[in-house]
Design a protein around this motif. Sequence first.
Motif, short mmCIF file in Angstrom:
data_model
loop_
_atom_site.label_atom_id
_atom_site.label_comp_id
_atom_site.label_asym_id
_atom_site.label_seq_id
_atom_site.Cartn_x
_atom_site.Cartn_y
_atom_site.Cartn_z
N THR A 3 0.91 -1.19 0.06
CA THR A 3 0.08 0.01 -0.02
C THR A 3 0.91 1.21 0.30
N ALA A 26 -10.99 2.38 -2.68
CA ALA A 26 -11.62 2.84 -1.67
C ALA A 26 -12.49 1.84 -0.77
N THR A 27 -12.45 1.85 0.29
CA THR A 27 -13.10 0.94 1.39
C THR A 27 -14.57 1.11 1.02
N LYS A 54 -1.40 -0.84 -3.93
CA LYS A 54 -2.58 -0.38 -3.75
C LYS A 54 -2.55 1.06 -3.31
N ASP A 56 -5.14 3.68 -1.37
CA ASP A 56 -6.50 4.23 -0.83
C ASP A 56 -6.81 5.57 -1.36
#
Length: 109
Positions: A3, A26-27, A54, A56
């Motif tokens: 990440t 996005a979560t 990744k 975010d």
Amino acid sequence: MLTLTDATFEPHLAAAERLVLVDFWATWCPPCRMVEPVLKEIAEEYAEILEIVKVDVDACPKTARTHRVMGMPTLNLYHRGKLIHSITGARPKHTLLRELSPHMNLIPH
């Protein structure tokens, strides 16, 4: 999959010796969760030539804005720090590989 953050994104791409596929996610994004297992499979199968990382977008708004991420998931393929291909939206594995193959010589066209 590694990440990256706003602070680590550019240095990581600049130092990368393999192609880098960045998963901007996005979560709260259901399609992002759907594509994650596919990306893990691709990362394992093509580890010698491809790194998948990744980002975010909620935690890294500067990077998302700089790279003009407008929808999720956005999968950007970089070579030597330069964007060479972008895919927006979840895809099945065979479709992703077909879209990436001209840039990566992963599978016959």
